[in-house]
Scaffold this motif. Structure first.
Motif, short mmCIF file in Angstrom:
data_model
loop_
_atom_site.label_atom_id
_atom_site.label_comp_id
_atom_site.label_asym_id
_atom_site.label_seq_id
_atom_site.Cartn_x
_atom_site.Cartn_y
_atom_site.Cartn_z
N LEU A 38 0.86 -1.18 0.00
CA LEU A 38 0.00 0.00 0.00
C LEU A 38 0.90 1.22 0.00
CD1 LEU A 38 -2.51 -1.16 2.75
CD2 LEU A 38 -2.87 -1.17 0.28
N GLY A 39 0.76 2.06 -1.02
CA GLY A 39 1.67 3.19 -1.15
C GLY A 39 0.97 4.53 -1.23
N TYR A 40 1.73 5.56 -0.91
CA TYR A 40 1.24 6.93 -1.00
C TYR A 40 2.33 7.75 -1.68
CZ TYR A 40 -0.03 11.67 0.36
OH TYR A 40 -0.35 12.99 0.34
N SER A 41 1.98 8.38 -2.78
CA SER A 41 2.91 9.27 -3.48
C SER A 41 2.68 10.69 -2.97
CB SER A 41 2.68 9.23 -4.99
OG SER A 41 2.98 7.96 -5.50
N VAL A 42 3.73 11.30 -2.52
CA VAL A 42 3.65 12.67 -2.01
C VAL A 42 3.39 13.61 -3.19
CG1 VAL A 42 4.92 14.49 -0.79
CG2 VAL A 42 5.23 12.10 -0.13
N PRO A 43 2.41 14.48 -3.09
CA PRO A 43 2.09 15.40 -4.20
C PRO A 43 3.29 16.29 -4.54
CG PRO A 43 0.33 15.43 -2.56
CD PRO A 43 1.46 14.64 -1.97
N ALA A 44 3.44 16.58 -5.82
CA ALA A 44 4.58 17.36 -6.30
C ALA A 44 4.66 18.75 -5.66
CB ALA A 44 4.52 17.50 -7.82
N LYS A 89 7.74 8.55 -2.36
CA LYS A 89 6.68 7.57 -2.15
C LYS A 89 6.94 6.81 -0.86
CE LYS A 89 4.17 3.81 -4.32
NZ LYS A 89 3.98 2.95 -5.48
N LEU A 90 5.89 6.63 -0.07
CA LEU A 90 5.94 5.86 1.17
C LEU A 90 5.05 4.64 0.98
CD1 LEU A 90 5.15 8.89 3.51
CD2 LEU A 90 7.41 7.97 3.04
N SER A 91 5.54 3.47 1.37
CA SER A 91 4.75 2.25 1.19
C SER A 91 4.85 1.35 2.41
CB SER A 91 5.25 1.45 -0.02
OG SER A 91 5.21 2.19 -1.18
N LEU A 92 3.74 0.69 2.72
CA LEU A 92 3.73 -0.41 3.67
C LEU A 92 3.74 -1.69 2.85
CD1 LEU A 92 0.96 0.79 6.14
CD2 LEU A 92 3.43 0.79 6.52
N VAL A 93 4.61 -2.63 3.20
CA VAL A 93 4.73 -3.87 2.43
C VAL A 93 4.62 -5.07 3.35
CG1 VAL A 93 6.09 -2.84 0.57
CG2 VAL A 93 7.25 -3.77 2.57
N GLY A 94 4.07 -6.14 2.81
CA GLY A 94 3.95 -7.38 3.57
C GLY A 94 4.13 -8.58 2.65
N ARG A 95 4.73 -9.63 3.16
CA ARG A 95 4.95 -10.86 2.40
C ARG A 95 4.37 -12.02 3.20
NH1 ARG A 95 6.18 -12.73 -2.51
NH2 ARG A 95 7.64 -14.41 -2.52
N ASN A 99 8.64 1.00 3.03
CA ASN A 99 9.58 1.37 1.99
C ASN A 99 9.48 2.87 1.74
OD1 ASN A 99 11.40 1.04 -0.14
ND2 ASN A 99 9.78 0.70 -1.63
N LEU A 100 10.60 3.52 1.63
CA LEU A 100 10.67 4.93 1.25
C LEU A 100 11.44 5.01 -0.06
CD1 LEU A 100 11.81 6.43 4.67
CD2 LEU A 100 9.51 6.41 3.74
N SER A 101 10.88 5.67 -1.05
CA SER A 101 11.62 5.82 -2.31
C SER A 101 11.56 7.28 -2.73
CB SER A 101 11.08 4.90 -3.38
OG SER A 101 9.73 5.16 -3.64
N PHE A 102 12.69 7.75 -3.19
CA PHE A 102 12.81 9.14 -3.62
C PHE A 102 13.52 9.17 -4.97
CE2 PHE A 102 13.16 9.13 1.01
CZ PHE A 102 12.16 10.01 1.36
N SER A 103 13.21 10.17 -5.79
CA SER A 103 14.00 10.41 -7.00
C SER A 103 14.42 11.88 -6.99
CB SER A 103 13.20 10.07 -8.26
OG SER A 103 12.12 10.95 -8.41
N PHE A 104 15.60 12.09 -7.51
CA PHE A 104 16.20 13.43 -7.50
C PHE A 104 16.02 14.14 -8.81
CE2 PHE A 104 18.57 10.77 -4.59
CZ PHE A 104 18.43 11.49 -3.43
#
Length: 126
Positions: free
Chosen positions: A57-63, A75-81, A121-126
């Protein structure tokens, strides 16, 4: 176990009907039937299953919220396996696991329970 084991099932009565099994056999003999070289009906299962294997389940931070930072996206995400075993026909194992290292589909013998993992999970792009 010291007094013996009564296996689940039925037996044939003298009158031809089936009644619940009440025969006590030594535990060593009972569990010996579960040896991987002895296959019997009580140890054969339909391995059908339905599993929620992975969830994200993810949330993209608005630009507009990132305008004053050096990030273009975040983007912030909760992940489960292995999140949820919804349905299975095998009574005490995960039907997806085999103990022979992936080369013996359908054989379960002494494997450990499947692990469940949860995280973020935290993901960023520059």
């Amino acid at each position: 176990r010291e007094e013996g084991v009564i296996g689940q099932g039925v037996k044939l009565a003298a009158d031809g009907s089936y009644v619940p099994n009440d025969i006590i056999i030594p535990a060593k003999e009972f569990y010996g039937y579960n040896n991987p070289r002895n296959y019997h009906e009580a140890a054969i299962f339909d391995a059908s299953y339905v599993k929620l294997r992975e969830l994200s389940l993810g949330y993209s931070v608005p630009a507009f919220m990132l305008k004053k930072t050096f990030f273009q996206t975040a983007k912030l995400s909760l992940v489960g396996r292995n999140v949820w075993m919804i349905f299975k026909n095998t009574p005490h194992i995960d039907p997806e696991i085999d103990s022979k290292g992936g080369n013996a589909q359908g054989f379960g013998y002494g494997q450990l329970p499947s692990s469940r993992s949860m995280g973020f999970n935290l993901s960023f792009s520059f």
